[in-house]
Write a protein that holds these residues in place. Structure first.
Motif, short mmCIF file in Angstrom:
data_model
loop_
_atom_site.label_atom_id
_atom_site.label_comp_id
_atom_site.label_asym_id
_atom_site.label_seq_id
_atom_site.Cartn_x
_atom_site.Cartn_y
_atom_site.Cartn_z
N ALA A 55 7.59 9.28 9.29
CA ALA A 55 6.49 8.33 9.10
C ALA A 55 6.49 7.26 10.18
O ALA A 55 5.43 6.93 10.74
N GLN A 56 7.65 6.70 10.49
CA GLN A 56 7.68 5.66 11.52
C GLN A 56 7.30 6.21 12.87
O GLN A 56 6.66 5.54 13.67
N ASN A 57 7.65 7.47 13.13
CA ASN A 57 7.25 8.11 14.39
C ASN A 57 5.74 8.25 14.46
O ASN A 57 5.13 8.01 15.50
N ALA A 58 5.13 8.66 13.36
CA ALA A 58 3.68 8.83 13.30
C ALA A 58 2.96 7.49 13.44
O ALA A 58 1.89 7.41 14.05
N LEU A 59 3.54 6.43 12.87
CA LEU A 59 2.92 5.10 12.94
C LEU A 59 3.00 4.48 14.32
O LEU A 59 2.09 3.78 14.75
N GLY A 60 4.09 4.69 15.02
CA GLY A 60 4.30 4.01 16.29
C GLY A 60 4.96 2.66 16.06
O GLY A 60 5.60 2.44 15.04
N ASP A 61 4.78 1.74 17.00
CA ASP A 61 5.44 0.44 16.92
C ASP A 61 4.97 -0.36 15.71
O ASP A 61 3.80 -0.71 15.61
N VAL A 62 5.89 -0.65 14.80
CA VAL A 62 5.58 -1.41 13.60
C VAL A 62 5.50 -2.89 13.98
O VAL A 62 6.40 -3.43 14.63
N VAL A 63 4.41 -3.57 13.55
CA VAL A 63 4.19 -4.97 13.90
C VAL A 63 4.15 -5.89 12.67
O VAL A 63 4.23 -7.11 12.81
N VAL A 83 2.91 -1.32 5.63
CA VAL A 83 3.50 -1.26 6.96
C VAL A 83 2.34 -1.11 7.93
O VAL A 83 1.52 -0.19 7.81
N GLU A 84 2.26 -2.03 8.88
CA GLU A 84 1.18 -2.01 9.87
C GLU A 84 1.79 -1.77 11.24
O GLU A 84 2.81 -2.36 11.60
N SER A 85 1.14 -0.89 11.99
CA SER A 85 1.60 -0.60 13.34
C SER A 85 0.45 -0.82 14.31
O SER A 85 -0.65 -1.17 13.91
N VAL A 86 0.73 -0.58 15.58
CA VAL A 86 -0.32 -0.71 16.59
C VAL A 86 -1.40 0.36 16.39
O VAL A 86 -2.53 0.18 16.82
N LYS A 87 -1.06 1.44 15.69
CA LYS A 87 -2.00 2.54 15.46
C LYS A 87 -2.78 2.42 14.16
O LYS A 87 -3.96 2.75 14.11
N SER A 88 -2.11 1.99 13.07
CA SER A 88 -2.77 2.00 11.76
C SER A 88 -1.99 1.17 10.75
O SER A 88 -0.92 0.66 11.03
N THR A 89 -2.56 1.07 9.57
CA THR A 89 -1.92 0.41 8.44
C THR A 89 -1.70 1.44 7.34
O THR A 89 -2.58 2.23 7.05
N SER A 90 -0.52 1.41 6.75
CA SER A 90 -0.18 2.36 5.69
C SER A 90 0.36 1.63 4.48
O SER A 90 1.20 0.74 4.62
N ASP A 91 -0.10 2.02 3.31
CA ASP A 91 0.44 1.48 2.07
C ASP A 91 1.80 2.09 1.81
O ASP A 91 2.07 3.23 2.18
N ILE A 92 2.65 1.31 1.15
CA ILE A 92 3.95 1.79 0.69
C ILE A 92 3.84 1.94 -0.82
O ILE A 92 3.38 1.04 -1.51
N TYR A 93 4.28 3.08 -1.32
CA TYR A 93 4.20 3.39 -2.74
C TYR A 93 5.59 3.40 -3.36
O TYR A 93 6.54 3.86 -2.73
N SER A 94 5.69 2.93 -4.58
CA SER A 94 6.96 3.00 -5.27
C SER A 94 7.20 4.43 -5.73
O SER A 94 6.38 4.99 -6.45
N PRO A 95 8.32 5.02 -5.34
CA PRO A 95 8.62 6.38 -5.78
C PRO A 95 9.07 6.46 -7.23
O PRO A 95 9.13 7.55 -7.79
N LEU A 96 9.37 5.30 -7.84
CA LEU A 96 9.89 5.28 -9.21
C LEU A 96 9.36 4.07 -9.98
O LEU A 96 9.04 3.04 -9.39
N THR A 97 9.32 4.18 -11.29
CA THR A 97 9.00 3.08 -12.17
C THR A 97 10.25 2.24 -12.38
O THR A 97 11.34 2.79 -12.57
N GLY A 98 10.12 0.91 -12.32
CA GLY A 98 11.27 0.05 -12.55
C GLY A 98 11.04 -1.37 -12.09
O GLY A 98 9.91 -1.81 -11.94
N GLU A 99 12.14 -2.05 -11.82
CA GLU A 99 12.11 -3.45 -11.41
C GLU A 99 12.67 -3.59 -9.99
O GLU A 99 13.74 -3.04 -9.69
N ILE A 100 11.99 -4.35 -9.15
CA ILE A 100 12.47 -4.61 -7.79
C ILE A 100 13.67 -5.55 -7.90
O ILE A 100 13.57 -6.64 -8.47
#
Length: 152
Positions: A55-63, A83-100
């Protein structure tokens, strides 16, 4: 396979039964993946989450990175950050239900950590999960590799 045999031999020779169980669980910490390219490493009921190297490779430089606040209750597949990069913005999803239980402030301050070390120092947050069934439904490493190979 040889590593497992070697580890089992070492553990059985040097440690008591209780010690073997504890160390074996830690040694075999489980790393899983999502179809939306998050990784999660499970250890003692807490998952450390980040985006995959793919994913980070596909996004490019994260800003820019936004992570969830500690104490936030999250649901499986809920948007919890960005996560926003010079190429695009991507949402981050929680893979599990719970508490941060933790957020990686270092990655917020130094977004390049994601590009340098997406699957270790570039972790985003930790979640104390409530459903082993959700963990079991995540992709293992070989399934994730097949998924990204099919994207090509």
């Amino acid at each position: 396979m040889a590593l497992r045999v070697l580890s089992k031999t070492f553990l059985s020779q040097r440690l008591t039964g209780a010690q073997r169980g504890t160390i074996a669980l830690r040694f075999y910490a489980t790393k899983k993946y999502t179809a939306s390219h998050e990784w999660i490493e499970i250890d003692n009921g807490v998952g450390t989450v980040g985006i995959t190297d793919y994913a980070q490779n596909a996004l490019g430089d994260v800003v820019y990175v936004e992570v969830p606040e500690v104490g936030t209750q999250v649901e499986f597949d809920e948007t919890v950050g960005v996560v926003e990069s010079v190429k695009s913005t991507s949402d981050i999803y929680s893979p599990l239900t719970g508490e941060i239980t933790a957020s990686n402030d270092k990655v917020v301050a130094n977004t390049k950590l994601i590009n340098k070390s997406a699957e270790s120092d570039g972790w985003l947050f930790k979640v104390k999960f409530s459903s082993q069934q959700e963990v079991d439904a995540l992709l293992n490493e070989s399934d994730y590799k097949m998924l990204i190979e099919s994207d090509h």
